[in-house]
Scaffold this motif. Sequence first.
Motif, PDB file in Angstrom:
ATOM      1  N   VAL A 111      14.761  -0.142  -4.668  1.00  0.00           N
ATOM      2  CA  VAL A 111      13.303  -0.102  -4.660  1.00  0.00           C
ATOM      3  C   VAL A 111      12.829  -1.004  -3.528  1.00  0.00           C
ATOM      4  N   PRO A 112      12.029  -0.474  -2.602  1.00  0.00           N
ATOM      5  CA  PRO A 112      11.524  -1.318  -1.517  1.00  0.00           C
ATOM      6  C   PRO A 112      10.700  -2.486  -2.073  1.00  0.00           C
ATOM      7  N   THR A 113      10.685  -3.580  -1.345  1.00  0.00           N
ATOM      8  CA  THR A 113       9.924  -4.745  -1.781  1.00  0.00           C
ATOM      9  C   THR A 113       9.086  -5.272  -0.620  1.00  0.00           C
ATOM     10  N   THR A 114       8.097  -6.070  -0.936  1.00  0.00           N
ATOM     11  CA  THR A 114       7.215  -6.604   0.091  1.00  0.00           C
ATOM     12  C   THR A 114       7.721  -7.968   0.571  1.00  0.00           C
ATOM     13  N   PRO A 115       7.302  -8.389   1.759  1.00  0.00           N
ATOM     14  CA  PRO A 115       7.667  -9.732   2.223  1.00  0.00           C
ATOM     15  C   PRO A 115       7.223 -10.826   1.254  1.00  0.00           C
ATOM     16  N   LEU A 116       6.072 -10.650   0.622  1.00  0.00           N
ATOM     17  CA  LEU A 116       5.581 -11.647  -0.324  1.00  0.00           C
ATOM     18  C   LEU A 116       6.570 -11.837  -1.478  1.00  0.00           C
ATOM     19  N   VAL A 117       7.097 -10.741  -1.984  1.00  0.00           N
ATOM     20  CA  VAL A 117       8.048 -10.811  -3.087  1.00  0.00           C
ATOM     21  C   VAL A 117       9.359 -11.441  -2.616  1.00  0.00           C
ATOM     22  N   LEU A 118       9.787 -11.122  -1.407  1.00  0.00           N
ATOM     23  CA  LEU A 118      11.007 -11.740  -0.862  1.00  0.00           C
ATOM     24  C   LEU A 118      10.839 -13.258  -0.718  1.00  0.00           C
ATOM     25  N   ILE A 119       9.680 -13.679  -0.228  1.00  0.00           N
ATOM     26  CA  ILE A 119       9.413 -15.115  -0.071  1.00  0.00           C
ATOM     27  C   ILE A 119       9.403 -15.791  -1.438  1.00  0.00           C
ATOM     28  N   ALA A 120       8.711 -15.190  -2.397  1.00  0.00           N
ATOM     29  CA  ALA A 120       8.649 -15.767  -3.742  1.00  0.00           C
ATOM     30  C   ALA A 120      10.043 -15.840  -4.361  1.00  0.00           C
ATOM     31  N   GLY A 121      10.855 -14.823  -4.137  1.00  0.00           N
ATOM     32  CA  GLY A 121      12.225 -14.829  -4.662  1.00  0.00           C
ATOM     33  C   GLY A 121      13.042 -15.968  -4.083  1.00  0.00           C
ATOM     34  N   HIS A 122      12.910 -16.181  -2.777  1.00  0.00           N
ATOM     35  CA  HIS A 122      13.624 -17.292  -2.135  1.00  0.00           C
ATOM     36  C   HIS A 122      13.123 -18.625  -2.685  1.00  0.00           C
ATOM     37  N   ALA A 123      11.807 -18.786  -2.781  1.00  0.00           N
ATOM     38  CA  ALA A 123      11.241 -20.026  -3.308  1.00  0.00           C
ATOM     39  C   ALA A 123      11.690 -20.255  -4.753  1.00  0.00           C
ATOM     40  N   TYR A 124      11.742 -19.203  -5.540  1.00  0.00           N
ATOM     41  CA  TYR A 124      12.174 -19.316  -6.930  1.00  0.00           C
ATOM     42  C   TYR A 124      13.611 -19.825  -7.012  1.00  0.00           C
ATOM     43  N   ASP A 125      14.488 -19.266  -6.170  1.00  0.00           N
ATOM     44  CA  ASP A 125      15.886 -19.718  -6.148  1.00  0.00           C
ATOM     45  C   ASP A 125      15.989 -21.185  -5.733  1.00  0.00           C
ATOM     46  N   VAL A 126      15.222 -21.573  -4.712  1.00  0.00           N
ATOM     47  CA  VAL A 126      15.229 -22.965  -4.260  1.00  0.00           C
ATOM     48  C   VAL A 126      14.713 -23.873  -5.368  1.00  0.00           C
ATOM     49  N   ARG A 127      13.627 -23.469  -6.012  1.00  0.00           N
ATOM     50  CA  ARG A 127      13.031 -24.290  -7.079  1.00  0.00           C
ATOM     51  C   ARG A 127      13.992 -24.441  -8.246  1.00  0.00           C
ATOM     52  N   ASN A 128      14.709 -23.388  -8.613  1.00  0.00           N
ATOM     53  CA  ASN A 128      15.696 -23.486  -9.689  1.00  0.00           C
ATOM     54  C   ASN A 128      16.828 -24.434  -9.323  1.00  0.00           C
ATOM     55  N   GLN A 129      17.320 -24.336  -8.101  1.00  0.00           N
ATOM     56  CA  GLN A 129      18.371 -25.249  -7.655  1.00  0.00           C
ATOM     57  C   GLN A 129      17.870 -26.692  -7.683  1.00  0.00           C
TER      58      GLN A 129
END
Length: 140
Positions: free
Chosen positions: A61-79
């Motif tokens: 499923v295609p995704t938007t840059p906003l969702v990609l950024i949020a996903g990266h931030a979420y991973d960083v925040r969890n770490q």
Amino acid sequence: MGWLDSATDRSARRWLSRMGDELRSGWLALAEPAVRKKFDQHLDQITEFLRVQEELVDRAVPTTPLVLIAGHAYDVRNQARDEGWQPPDTAAAWTADEWFGLRLLACYELAAREPRGPKPAHRHVEGFSIVGLIRGARPG
């Protein structure tokens, strides 16, 4: 853009806005040249990460840059949470070595540049303009 993209963008924007609230003191810290330099490096690194994600990762499923950024931030925040990190309370507590915080600030900044992103930081934090801080002005 379909309804799914709109819903995922809204969810990403809400999560990023909550994260941005946790980082308020960091925006003021960007007035410090060494902190700003590291922040700019994070912006560049995340931009490259997003380019690779968009070009090389096949998604069902295609995704938007906003969702990609949020996903990266979420991973960083969890770490960061796993390692016991908390955002510095004051601008003076931020240093150029504040990896997690600067990475998350950079994610927020890039997300705010997206059409459906969260409010830009200069509107997000009362009493200052990020542009003025970068140019050397001090909050009043």
